[in-house]
Scaffold this motif. Structure first.
Motif, short mmCIF file in Angstrom:
data_model
loop_
_atom_site.label_atom_id
_atom_site.label_comp_id
_atom_site.label_asym_id
_atom_site.label_seq_id
_atom_site.Cartn_x
_atom_site.Cartn_y
_atom_site.Cartn_z
N ALA A 164 0.83 -1.20 0.00
CA ALA A 164 0.00 0.00 0.00
C ALA A 164 0.86 1.26 0.00
CB ALA A 164 -0.92 -0.01 1.21
N LEU A 165 1.98 1.22 0.73
CA LEU A 165 2.88 2.37 0.78
C LEU A 165 3.47 2.66 -0.59
CD1 LEU A 165 4.67 4.46 2.29
CD2 LEU A 165 6.27 2.58 2.76
N VAL A 166 4.02 1.65 -1.24
CA VAL A 166 4.66 1.85 -2.55
C VAL A 166 3.62 2.23 -3.60
CG1 VAL A 166 5.95 0.71 -4.38
CG2 VAL A 166 6.57 0.31 -2.00
N SER A 167 2.46 1.60 -3.52
CA SER A 167 1.40 1.91 -4.47
C SER A 167 0.96 3.37 -4.35
CB SER A 167 0.22 0.98 -4.24
OG SER A 167 -0.84 1.29 -5.12
N ALA A 168 0.85 3.85 -3.10
CA ALA A 168 0.38 5.22 -2.88
C ALA A 168 1.42 6.26 -3.25
CB ALA A 168 -0.03 5.38 -1.41
N VAL A 169 2.66 6.05 -2.82
CA VAL A 169 3.69 7.08 -2.98
C VAL A 169 4.34 7.03 -4.36
CG1 VAL A 169 5.87 7.95 -2.07
CG2 VAL A 169 4.11 7.14 -0.50
N GLU A 170 4.58 5.83 -4.89
CA GLU A 170 5.29 5.70 -6.16
C GLU A 170 4.36 5.43 -7.35
OE1 GLU A 170 8.71 3.15 -6.02
OE2 GLU A 170 9.13 3.63 -3.92
N GLY A 171 3.09 5.22 -7.07
CA GLY A 171 2.13 5.05 -8.16
C GLY A 171 2.19 3.71 -8.85
N LYS A 172 2.76 2.68 -8.20
CA LYS A 172 2.82 1.35 -8.80
C LYS A 172 1.59 0.55 -8.36
CE LYS A 172 7.87 1.15 -9.02
NZ LYS A 172 9.10 0.42 -8.61
N ALA A 173 0.81 0.09 -9.32
CA ALA A 173 -0.45 -0.59 -9.00
C ALA A 173 -0.21 -1.90 -8.27
CB ALA A 173 -1.25 -0.82 -10.27
N GLN A 174 0.76 -2.69 -8.71
CA GLN A 174 1.04 -4.00 -8.12
C GLN A 174 2.54 -4.15 -7.85
OE1 GLN A 174 -1.03 -6.40 -7.09
NE2 GLN A 174 -2.83 -5.17 -7.65
N PRO A 175 3.06 -3.47 -6.84
CA PRO A 175 4.48 -3.59 -6.54
C PRO A 175 4.84 -5.01 -6.11
CG PRO A 175 3.32 -2.47 -4.76
CD PRO A 175 2.35 -2.60 -5.88
N SER A 176 6.01 -5.46 -6.52
CA SER A 176 6.45 -6.82 -6.21
C SER A 176 7.00 -6.90 -4.79
CB SER A 176 7.51 -7.28 -7.21
OG SER A 176 8.60 -6.37 -7.23
N VAL A 177 6.75 -8.05 -4.15
CA VAL A 177 7.15 -8.28 -2.76
C VAL A 177 8.07 -9.48 -2.67
CG1 VAL A 177 6.34 -8.78 -0.42
CG2 VAL A 177 4.96 -7.33 -1.93
N GLY A 178 9.19 -9.32 -1.97
CA GLY A 178 10.10 -10.42 -1.72
C GLY A 178 10.20 -10.68 -0.23
N LEU A 179 10.33 -11.93 0.15
CA LEU A 179 10.49 -12.32 1.55
C LEU A 179 11.96 -12.60 1.81
CD1 LEU A 179 9.21 -13.13 4.29
CD2 LEU A 179 8.94 -15.44 3.37
#
Length: 356
Positions: A164-179
């Motif tokens: 949600a943070l990356v989507s809101a601030v950087e405008g990426k609809a589906q930012p990728s997540v790594g564990l």
């Protein structure tokens, strides 16, 4: 207008850093307002500033104060008063859209959690910030120290909040997540990491996350994923290691270019390149970590930040508030947790056989 509350007394340097940073921020953001919180004498230089309100607080949370002191004894601290500006009043409206402080991290988290409470569905808030990568962009990493020990469900929540943070601030609809793990294979890692991987894959299959899979420490800097999720112990070690490495490399380069007259001449020729390198690895440019999962936006600046670095923290808080980060985190958490099976249901025992 975006209104930020600033704890002007927090950090190693207090008003000598926070006030110049606030002044520079106001000059660069004509659609922003600031609520400066601190002792009356410390805020005196800011009297008369445009788009600026002064709020007095009689106490200061010191950098070495225990959490108990900040939470129970110093109830009129600049930190607590600044955080309170983000809490909605009786009419449902808060005085400020976000709060920024360079104060004691443990105290800031504890007071924020006490005053603002956590969002529904969030067990523990997390600290998130950006780190530079080789793609000339940023990798968002969380948690960075708020939670030393985490359950798999907490790591899932961190992934949702980070998305949600990356989507809101950087405008990426589906930012990728790594564990973050000790290897990319799903069979590697502790039981907590393995279980977290299963939860993340399940959320990804249902369309709630863009889960890449396991990543290793070097992937933070290669930019393989937009977000890297880990517990607070690992995240804090990774952050401090990266900052130390950047400082060491800068020091090594300076030493090599000042060894003799010939290397100094070479330094003059390479000066534009050196300046650009210094700018890219300058950790001050990435200052400002979000405390995600609270019912209000709170940003943490490095305690040792100078005016330039503190201004960057103000910029991050401004961008988050302007892009409705709080609402986006809430919406994504609610949507995903409703679709996932209840933890209590998963842990519930089966029928108990009757005995004679």
């Amino acid at each position: 207008m975006v209104r930020l509350a600033v704890d002007c007394m927090g950090g190693d340097h207090g008003p000598s850093v926070t006030l110049p940073a606030c002044q520079a921020f106001l000059e660069a953001h004509p659609h922003a307002e600031l609520i400066l919180v601190g002792r009356a004498e410390a805020l005196a230089p800011a009297r008369g500033w445009p788009r600026c309100t002064l709020v007095e607080a009689s106490e200061v949370v010191e950098m070495d104060d225990p959490v108990e002191v900040a939470l129970r004894r110093k109830k009129d601290s600049s930190m607590r008063v600044a955080i309170s500006q983000v809490k909605p009043g009786e009419g449902g409206q808060a005085a400020a859209d976000a709060c920024v402080s360079a104060g004691n991290t443990g105290a800031l988290m504890a007071v924020s959690r006490y005053v603002l409470k956590t969002l529904q569905g969030i067990d523990r808030p997390a600290i998130a910030t950006v780190m530079p990568n080789q793609k000339d962009g940023y990798t968002t990493v969380l948690d960075l120290g708020a939670n030393v020990d985490c359950e798999p469900e907490h790591l899932l929540q961190f992934a949702l909040m980070g998305s949600a943070l990356v989507s809101a601030v950087e405008g990426k609809a589906q930012p990728s997540v790594g564990l973050l793990n000790i290897g990319e294979e799903a069979i590697k890692g502790s039981e907590t990491i393995k279980k977290a991987g299963e939860l993340l894959r399940s959320a990804a299959n249902d369309g709630h996350l863009n889960f890449y899979g396991n990543v290793e420490g070097n992937d933070i800097f290669t930019g393989r994923t937009d977000i890297v999720v880990c517990d607070g112990f690992v995240g804090n070690v990774a952050l401090k290691t990266a900052e130390g490495l950047a400082s060491m490399l800068s020091s090594f380069i300076k030493q090599e270019f000042t060894r003799n007259i010939f290397t100094k001449l070479a330094a003059i020729v390479a000066l534009p390149v050196l300046n650009h390198f210094k700018k890219r690895v300058d950790h001050r440019r990435y200052n400002g970590a979000a405390l995600l999962g609270l019912r209000g936006l709170v940003f943490k600046s490095h305690g040792s930040a100078d005016a330039f670095a503190f201004e960057q923290a103000l910029n991050r808080a401004y961008d988050a508030a302007r892009n409705r980060l709080l609402d986006r985190v809430h919406d994504r958490i609610v949507e995903t947790l409703q679709a996932l099976p209840s933890t209590d249901e998963a842990a519930a025992p089966g029928p108990v056989a009757k005995t004679a």
